[in-house]
Motif scaffolding. Structure first.
Motif, PDB file in Angstrom:
ATOM      1  N   ILE A  54      43.817  40.690  36.439  1.00 39.29           N
ATOM      2  CA  ILE A  54      43.031  41.798  36.740  1.00 39.29           C
ATOM      3  C   ILE A  54      41.661  41.361  37.157  1.00 39.29           C
ATOM      4  O   ILE A  54      40.971  41.804  38.309  1.00 39.29           O
ATOM      5  CB  ILE A  54      42.790  42.918  35.519  1.00 39.29           C
ATOM      6  CG1 ILE A  54      44.160  43.517  35.363  1.00 39.29           C
ATOM      7  CG2 ILE A  54      41.730  44.094  36.096  1.00 39.29           C
ATOM      8  CD1 ILE A  54      44.737  44.422  36.512  1.00 39.29           C
ATOM      9  N   ILE A  55      40.962  40.438  36.545  1.00 41.79           N
ATOM     10  CA  ILE A  55      39.632  39.990  36.957  1.00 41.79           C
ATOM     11  C   ILE A  55      39.581  39.173  38.230  1.00 41.79           C
ATOM     12  O   ILE A  55      38.890  39.269  39.026  1.00 41.79           O
ATOM     13  CB  ILE A  55      39.229  38.940  35.932  1.00 41.79           C
ATOM     14  CG1 ILE A  55      38.733  39.528  34.541  1.00 41.79           C
ATOM     15  CG2 ILE A  55      37.810  38.264  36.054  1.00 41.79           C
ATOM     16  CD1 ILE A  55      38.607  38.574  33.370  1.00 41.79           C
ATOM     17  N   GLU A  56      40.917  38.278  38.394  1.00 42.44           N
ATOM     18  CA  GLU A  56      41.125  37.677  39.725  1.00 42.44           C
ATOM     19  C   GLU A  56      41.135  38.564  40.761  1.00 42.44           C
ATOM     20  O   GLU A  56      40.718  38.468  41.919  1.00 42.44           O
ATOM     21  CB  GLU A  56      42.318  36.670  39.542  1.00 42.44           C
ATOM     22  CG  GLU A  56      41.850  35.364  38.557  1.00 42.44           C
ATOM     23  CD  GLU A  56      43.165  34.410  38.556  1.00 42.44           C
ATOM     24  OE1 GLU A  56      42.855  33.301  38.511  1.00 42.44           O
ATOM     25  OE2 GLU A  56      44.535  35.084  38.512  1.00 42.44           O
ATOM     26  N   ALA A  57      41.996  39.820  40.547  1.00 43.91           N
ATOM     27  CA  ALA A  57      42.319  40.497  41.579  1.00 43.91           C
ATOM     28  C   ALA A  57      41.053  41.216  41.809  1.00 43.91           C
ATOM     29  O   ALA A  57      40.658  41.722  43.124  1.00 43.91           O
ATOM     30  CB  ALA A  57      43.308  41.483  41.134  1.00 43.91           C
ATOM     31  N   SER A  58      40.301  41.690  40.869  1.00 42.82           N
ATOM     32  CA  SER A  58      38.867  42.235  41.000  1.00 42.82           C
ATOM     33  C   SER A  58      38.036  41.529  42.126  1.00 42.82           C
ATOM     34  O   SER A  58      37.205  42.105  42.852  1.00 42.82           O
ATOM     35  CB  SER A  58      38.102  42.586  40.035  1.00 42.82           C
ATOM     36  OG  SER A  58      36.745  42.889  39.942  1.00 42.82           O
TER      37      SER A  58
END
Length: 388
Positions: free
Chosen positions: A122-126
């Motif tokens: 999720i952090i990477e997608a954010s």
């Protein structure tokens, strides 16, 4: 009483409240009053458009390692996109109509519990899709005491979905703290806001919070299972049952060929203070030895403030191997993210060729696991990112 990040957010009216929100959550994520977070947020007027769910699914009932499919939430009527199925991260299409990502999932403080690694995606997608990420933090239920953190640290070439980035087996951090740590140290460049919880003492454990226990997955049904899990999960890589398919998963260890009283006496003699051990028998309804009577030990940690869970789990395997050299065997552990199940002990411990540890004579083995479980520099490495 402890208040979770979601409780704090519900007392606020942030500027993004009416923006299109994608909420990463499951049914174990509740307010301190035990209302599901997604329901409480919707009732408070937060504009949630879609739900994303981790391993075990939104309802927290999927079997360990079983792929979960997309669906619709019967509680809210919202669409649910699985992040433990065909994909592990949200796609550009999934986030096309989303303005902000919100994350609220309870963790249990162990590296190989996969909710942390769903957060990492999720952090990477954010960062990649430039969507702000708000993390509703929760206390670490097995305490945030850094002196209770235990390795081994993950070797980078053992990275998998049960450990993507270097972190100890028992990390003593909250997911919000780890998100800030990874975002900075791995230079992920996500825009992250953490809504901190309140009333949490880092030295406290889940029973101290004044909030009833909520199961976080099918096998983690009580606090003792959660506390023993960082050590007893290593049994997954063996032909010893860790109690899946019973009411005592990760509190028992057994097999049809073990003598329970003998193993119990050996473990009592070798264990540090703070562990209660008794001989037991059980019949798992699933997993190893399904429908077969197993004999072994049942454990309870009586002094959680200083007990070394990982060290003790490794010792347990060594004792069983020593007592039953002909019957004991290493075993694959197939899952959706590791279909062959090979190399599972290396992925759990984070060590290269970790089975070789168990060929050492007992004194050398004890010295080795003492060295590997010590993570003296972890507190210093994370100090700038700790919120409590």
């Amino acid at each position: 009483m402890v208040q979770f990040g979601v409780d704090i957010l519900l007392q606020q009216s942030p500027s993004w409240k009416k923006a299109a929100i994608g909420l990463v959550t499951n049914h174990a994520a509740t307010t301190h009053a035990l209302q599901p977070s997604r329901q409480a947020l919707l009732e408070a007027g937060f504009n949630i458009r879609v739900l994303f769910s981790p391993e075990h699914g939104l309802d927290v009932s999927g079997a360990d390692g079983q792929a979960m499919q997309d669906g619709r939430d019967p509680l809210t009527g919202l669409p649910v996109i699985s992040l433990y199925g065909p994909k592990l991260a949200p796609s550009e299409e999934d986030l096309a109509g989303i303005d902000i990502l919100l994350f609220d999932i309870p963790d249990i403080g162990a590296r190989f519990y996969t909710y942390l690694w769903t957060l990492s995606h999720i952090i990477e997608a954010s960062a990649h899709f430039q969507k702000p990420l708000v993390i509703l933090d929760r206390p670490n239920p097995v305490s945030g005491n850094m002196y209770l953190a235990e390795g081994p640290m993950l070797a980078p070439d053992n990275a998998s979905f049960i450990g993507r980035w270097p972190v100890p087996v028992r990390h003593s951090c909250t997911l919000g703290e780890l998100a800030l740590y990874f975002n900075a140290t791995r230079k992920l460049s996500a825009f992250i806001e953490v809504v901190a919880c309140k009333g949490w003492d880092r030295n406290s454990f889940q029973p101290d919070w004044g909030i009833p226990f909520v199961p976080t997955s099918p096998a983690i049904q009580d606090f003792q299972s959660m506390l023993l899990y960082p050590g007893l999960c290593m049994l997954e890589a063996t032909n010893i049952s860790e109690g899946r398919g019973t009411h005592h998963a990760f509190r028992v260890a057994g097999a049809p060929w073990i003598n329970g009283p003998v193993l119990a006496n050996g473990l009592k003699e070798m264990s540090e203070e703070g562990l209660s051990v008794q001989a037991t028998e059980f019949i798992p309804s699933e997993g190893k030895y399904a429908s077969k009577r197993c004999y072994g030990v049942k454990m309870e940690i009586t002094a959680p403030g200083h007990f070394q869970t990982v060290w003790s789990g490794l010792l347990l395997i060594k004792l069983i191997q020593s007592l039953y050299p002909k019957e004991f065997a290493w075993a694959p552990y197939p899952t959706h993210v590791n279909p062959s199940g090979k190399g599972h002990l290396d992925k759990l411990t984070g060590l290269r060729n970790s089975e070789n540890l168990f060929t050492l004579p007992l004194p050398a083995f004890l010295a080795a696991i003492t060295k590997h479980t010590r993570v003296d520099d972890w507190k210093a490495a994370t100090a700038a990112y700790l919120l409590y």
